[in-house]
Design a protein around this motif. Structure first.
Motif, PDB file in Angstrom:
ATOM      1  N   CYS A 136     -22.152  28.938 -13.392  1.00 29.95           N
ATOM      2  CA  CYS A 136     -22.322  30.042 -14.317  1.00 29.95           C
ATOM      3  C   CYS A 136     -22.267  31.369 -13.563  1.00 29.95           C
ATOM      4  CB  CYS A 136     -23.684  29.917 -15.020  1.00 29.95           C
ATOM      5  SG  CYS A 136     -24.131  31.264 -16.126  1.00 29.95           S
ATOM      6  N   TYR A 137     -21.862  32.426 -14.275  1.00 29.17           N
ATOM      7  CA  TYR A 137     -21.872  33.773 -13.714  1.00 29.17           C
ATOM      8  C   TYR A 137     -23.256  34.094 -13.145  1.00 29.17           C
ATOM      9  CZ  TYR A 137     -21.845  38.951 -13.913  1.00 29.17           C
ATOM     10  OH  TYR A 137     -21.956  40.286 -13.628  1.00 29.17           O
ATOM     11  N   LEU A 138     -23.302  34.439 -11.870  1.00 30.14           N
ATOM     12  CA  LEU A 138     -24.564  34.580 -11.156  1.00 30.14           C
ATOM     13  C   LEU A 138     -25.467  35.645 -11.758  1.00 30.14           C
ATOM     14  CD1 LEU A 138     -26.473  34.078  -8.784  1.00 30.14           C
ATOM     15  CD2 LEU A 138     -24.995  35.525  -7.373  1.00 30.14           C
ATOM     16  N   ALA A 139     -24.924  36.809 -12.122  1.00 33.95           N
ATOM     17  CA  ALA A 139     -25.771  37.888 -12.634  1.00 33.95           C
ATOM     18  C   ALA A 139     -26.377  37.539 -13.987  1.00 33.95           C
ATOM     19  CB  ALA A 139     -24.978  39.189 -12.716  1.00 33.95           C
ATOM     20  N   ALA A 140     -25.727  36.674 -14.765  1.00 31.12           N
ATOM     21  CA  ALA A 140     -26.334  36.213 -16.014  1.00 31.12           C
ATOM     22  C   ALA A 140     -27.563  35.355 -15.719  1.00 31.12           C
ATOM     23  CB  ALA A 140     -25.319  35.428 -16.834  1.00 31.12           C
ATOM     24  N   LEU A 141     -27.470  34.496 -14.717  1.00 37.44           N
ATOM     25  CA  LEU A 141     -28.638  33.702 -14.328  1.00 37.44           C
ATOM     26  C   LEU A 141     -29.784  34.610 -13.913  1.00 37.44           C
ATOM     27  CD1 LEU A 141     -26.936  30.850 -12.230  1.00 37.44           C
ATOM     28  CD2 LEU A 141     -27.772  30.736 -14.604  1.00 37.44           C
ATOM     29  N   GLN A 142     -29.476  35.704 -13.232  1.00 35.16           N
ATOM     30  CA  GLN A 142     -30.523  36.640 -12.827  1.00 35.16           C
ATOM     31  C   GLN A 142     -31.161  37.320 -14.035  1.00 35.16           C
ATOM     32  OE1 GLN A 142     -28.003  38.929 -10.202  1.00 35.16           O
ATOM     33  NE2 GLN A 142     -28.823  37.940  -8.378  1.00 35.16           N
ATOM     34  N   LYS A 176     -32.299  28.739 -27.639  1.00 37.76           N
ATOM     35  CA  LYS A 176     -32.081  29.936 -28.452  1.00 37.76           C
ATOM     36  C   LYS A 176     -30.634  30.410 -28.373  1.00 37.76           C
ATOM     37  CE  LYS A 176     -35.332  32.824 -29.358  1.00 37.76           C
ATOM     38  NZ  LYS A 176     -36.428  33.820 -29.228  1.00 37.76           N
ATOM     39  N   LEU A 177     -30.021  30.295 -27.202  1.00 38.86           N
ATOM     40  CA  LEU A 177     -28.642  30.769 -27.087  1.00 38.86           C
ATOM     41  C   LEU A 177     -27.886  29.983 -26.024  1.00 38.86           C
ATOM     42  CD1 LEU A 177     -27.994  32.729 -24.369  1.00 38.86           C
ATOM     43  CD2 LEU A 177     -29.451  34.303 -25.638  1.00 38.86           C
ATOM     44  N   LEU A 178     -26.556  30.068 -26.145  1.00 40.54           N
ATOM     45  CA  LEU A 178     -25.622  29.523 -25.163  1.00 40.54           C
ATOM     46  C   LEU A 178     -24.823  30.685 -24.614  1.00 40.54           C
ATOM     47  CD1 LEU A 178     -23.884  27.281 -23.775  1.00 40.54           C
ATOM     48  CD2 LEU A 178     -22.523  27.221 -25.893  1.00 40.54           C
ATOM     49  N   TYR A 179     -24.802  30.826 -23.294  1.00 50.38           N
ATOM     50  CA  TYR A 179     -24.048  31.899 -22.650  1.00 50.38           C
ATOM     51  C   TYR A 179     -22.788  31.328 -22.016  1.00 50.38           C
ATOM     52  CZ  TYR A 179     -22.539  35.309 -19.230  1.00 50.38           C
ATOM     53  OH  TYR A 179     -21.758  36.168 -18.492  1.00 50.38           O
ATOM     54  N   PHE A 184     -11.008  32.888 -18.185  1.00 47.86           N
ATOM     55  CA  PHE A 184     -10.922  33.215 -16.750  1.00 47.86           C
ATOM     56  C   PHE A 184     -12.333  33.346 -16.169  1.00 47.86           C
ATOM     57  CE2 PHE A 184      -7.272  35.812 -18.673  1.00 47.86           C
ATOM     58  CZ  PHE A 184      -6.482  34.705 -18.810  1.00 47.86           C
ATOM     59  N   GLN A 185     -13.069  32.289 -16.313  1.00 51.33           N
ATOM     60  CA  GLN A 185     -14.509  32.303 -16.045  1.00 51.33           C
ATOM     61  C   GLN A 185     -14.843  32.740 -14.630  1.00 51.33           C
ATOM     62  OE1 GLN A 185     -16.620  29.472 -14.445  1.00 51.33           O
ATOM     63  NE2 GLN A 185     -18.490  29.573 -15.642  1.00 51.33           N
ATOM     64  N   ASN A 186     -15.956  33.402 -14.501  1.00 54.88           N
ATOM     65  CA  ASN A 186     -16.561  33.696 -13.208  1.00 54.88           C
ATOM     66  C   ASN A 186     -17.705  32.700 -13.038  1.00 54.88           C
ATOM     67  OD1 ASN A 186     -17.781  34.791 -10.952  1.00 54.88           O
ATOM     68  ND2 ASN A 186     -18.124  36.817 -11.839  1.00 54.88           N
ATOM     69  N   PRO A 187     -17.613  31.772 -12.048  1.00 52.42           N
ATOM     70  CA  PRO A 187     -16.801  31.863 -10.839  1.00 52.42           C
ATOM     71  C   PRO A 187     -15.520  31.033 -10.812  1.00 52.42           C
ATOM     72  CG  PRO A 187     -18.511  30.230 -10.508  1.00 52.42           C
ATOM     73  CD  PRO A 187     -18.704  30.763 -11.903  1.00 52.42           C
ATOM     74  N   PHE A 366     -24.304  29.844  -7.997  1.00 50.15           N
ATOM     75  CA  PHE A 366     -23.790  29.901  -9.358  1.00 50.15           C
ATOM     76  C   PHE A 366     -24.321  28.766 -10.235  1.00 50.15           C
ATOM     77  CE2 PHE A 366     -20.497  32.047  -6.815  1.00 50.15           C
ATOM     78  CZ  PHE A 366     -20.367  33.231  -7.527  1.00 50.15           C
ATOM     79  N   TYR A 367     -25.128  27.894  -9.683  1.00 51.38           N
ATOM     80  CA  TYR A 367     -25.625  26.751 -10.441  1.00 51.38           C
ATOM     81  C   TYR A 367     -27.070  26.985 -10.879  1.00 51.38           C
ATOM     82  CZ  TYR A 367     -21.565  24.036  -8.901  1.00 51.38           C
ATOM     83  OH  TYR A 367     -20.288  23.572  -8.686  1.00 51.38           O
ATOM     84  N   ALA A 368     -27.347  26.675 -12.156  1.00 52.64           N
ATOM     85  CA  ALA A 368     -28.728  26.756 -12.638  1.00 52.64           C
ATOM     86  C   ALA A 368     -29.577  25.644 -12.029  1.00 52.64           C
ATOM     87  CB  ALA A 368     -28.745  26.662 -14.159  1.00 52.64           C
ATOM     88  N   ALA A 369     -28.953  24.535 -11.675  1.00 50.28           N
ATOM     89  CA  ALA A 369     -29.654  23.402 -11.054  1.00 50.28           C
ATOM     90  C   ALA A 369     -28.617  22.506 -10.396  1.00 50.28           C
ATOM     91  CB  ALA A 369     -30.452  22.613 -12.096  1.00 50.28           C
TER      92      ALA A 369
END
Length: 401
Positions: A136-142, A176-179, A184-187, A366-369
């Motif tokens: 997943c996009y790293l800044a979204a995880l942050q 609650k949501l899916l991001y 052209f996904q990052n990463p 980039f991984y949540a887990a």
């Protein structure tokens, strides 16, 4: 008589940082990558547009025209929702691509990164479950981490999130949501096919799920056909937030993005933005509104150059990466994703690679887990084909090739 002053007591400690701030620690990868600012380092780690391709004259002309024609407006406070001229033009662009949009459907943000923060403020309570892609996009995880969310990754494949896995997680976890960054996904640079987007829109409608569709790279397509936004599929009309940006196609320093959202959520995001910064800079908005007249001509030039640079990187990867490595061929965007043999740890190898004056981003953050430590992200747009060739040669040496 001499009076001896009493010893000064030690100052009381200050109150601690908020728990959400304490939970987001530093990054050893970020510390290592700080050295990539050195001019001798060929940097495949950044996510930066090529600065030599900025339309400096065109953008300067837009600013001059705005300051000459309406200085009292351009230099004044504006509405939190955004300048009407910019919102009208953005809405027209979205409608032209098949997504009916009115100016009042949009909120202008200080970069699409702010849009993510506003959504977190408006939607997420501490402890809420949020679903993301893997990776997943790293800044979204942050952002989601700072909001106190419980972040879970949805299993997927080379086409992105697996709809069946999403259905199972939604039933089990009530998120609650899916991001998503479906184009052209990052990463990874991958693009989700239309059929899968339609399935996600149906699932969101069935289960009462918000989808945040982040699209900063969609204009940077080098081959293949345009894929409709998830927001345009039946069932998605009242539950998809579409994020856009001018950072990758005009100039990131202007910090201009937007979100398209249903009324209630958009109003909540507007209140959150008012508390954050009142509004995005008026001058930048008015200049961008004027520049949109020529944006497509500029983007066509950028796409031609970036497409050549993508092809240069793809041509050199077989010699640069260890035997047994795999990688994708993105149809657009800025990144490609590589997986080395499982014996390689790209985080551990990064310092050695930087010693060879080249850099990448390891896949781990980039991984949540459960990160795949053999993965890495390469940005191909910032260097010329010649620099890409030299950088890949250095990468090969750094990886022990």
């Amino acid at each position: 008589m001499t009076v001896t002053p009493a010893p000064a007591s030690a100052p009381a400690p200050l109150p601690p940082l908020a728990a959400r701030a304490r939970a987001v620690g530093g990054s050893p990868v970020r510390e290592i990558l700080a050295v990539t600012a050195r001019p001798e380092v060929i940097n495949f780690a950044g996510g930066l547009p090529a600065p030599e391709l900025f339309d400096r004259e065109g953008i300067a002309a837009a600013f001059r025209a705005v300051l000459e024609e309406a200085p009292e407006r351009a230099l004044q406070y504006s509405t939190t929702e955004g300048e009407p001229a910019l919102r009208r033009r953005l809405a027209a662009r979205l409608a032209a691509r098949g997504l009916p949009t009115a100016a009042d459907d949009l909120l202008v943000t200080t970069g699409s990164q702010q849009a993510l923060s506003l959504i977190a403020s408006a939607l997420i309570d501490p402890g809420d479950t949020i679903l993301v892609e893997s990776p997943c996009y790293l800044a979204a995880l942050q952002v989601f981490g700072l909001a106190g969310a419980r972040v879970l990754a949805v299993p997927g494949d080379e086409d992105g999130v697996d709809p069946a896995a999403l259905e199972a997680l939604v039933r089990a976890e009530r998120p609650k949501l899916l991001y998503l960054v479906p184009t052209f996904q990052n990463p990874t640079g991958r693009t989700m096919p239309a059929a899968r987007r339609a399935a996600l829109a149906t699932a969101a409608a069935r289960h009462g799920l918000w989808i945040v569709e982040d699209d900063p790279y969609g204009d940077l397509r080098y081959d293949g056909d345009q894929v409709p936004w998830i927001a345009s599929f039946p069932g998605a009309e009242d539950r998809v937030v579409l994020l856009g940006s001018l950072s990758k196609v005009m100039a990131p320093g202007l910090r201009l993005g937007w979100l398209r959202a249903p009324d209630g959520l958009r109003r909540a995001c507007t209140v959150a933005k008012q508390a954050a910064d009142l509004h995005t800079p008026t001058l930048n908005q008015l200049a961008a509104a004027r520049y949109l007249d020529v944006l497509d001509v500029h983007v066509a030039k950028v796409r031609a150059v970036y497409g050549e640079r993508r092809d240069a990187m793809l041509a050199g990867l077989a010699d640069a990466l260890p035997a047994g490595s795999t990688w994708n061929r993105p149809e657009g965007g800025m990144f490609l994703w590589a997986r080395l043999p499982s014996s390689y740890d790209t985080t551990a190898l990064l310092r050695r690679v930087v010693d060879h004056h080249v850099a990448y981003v390891p896949g781990e953050p980039f991984y949540a887990a459960d990160p795949d430590r053999s993965t890495l992200r390469l940005c191909f747009v910032t260097q010329t084909p010649e620099e890409i060739g030299e950088g890949l040669a250095r990468l090969s040496e750094g990886l022990g090739g």
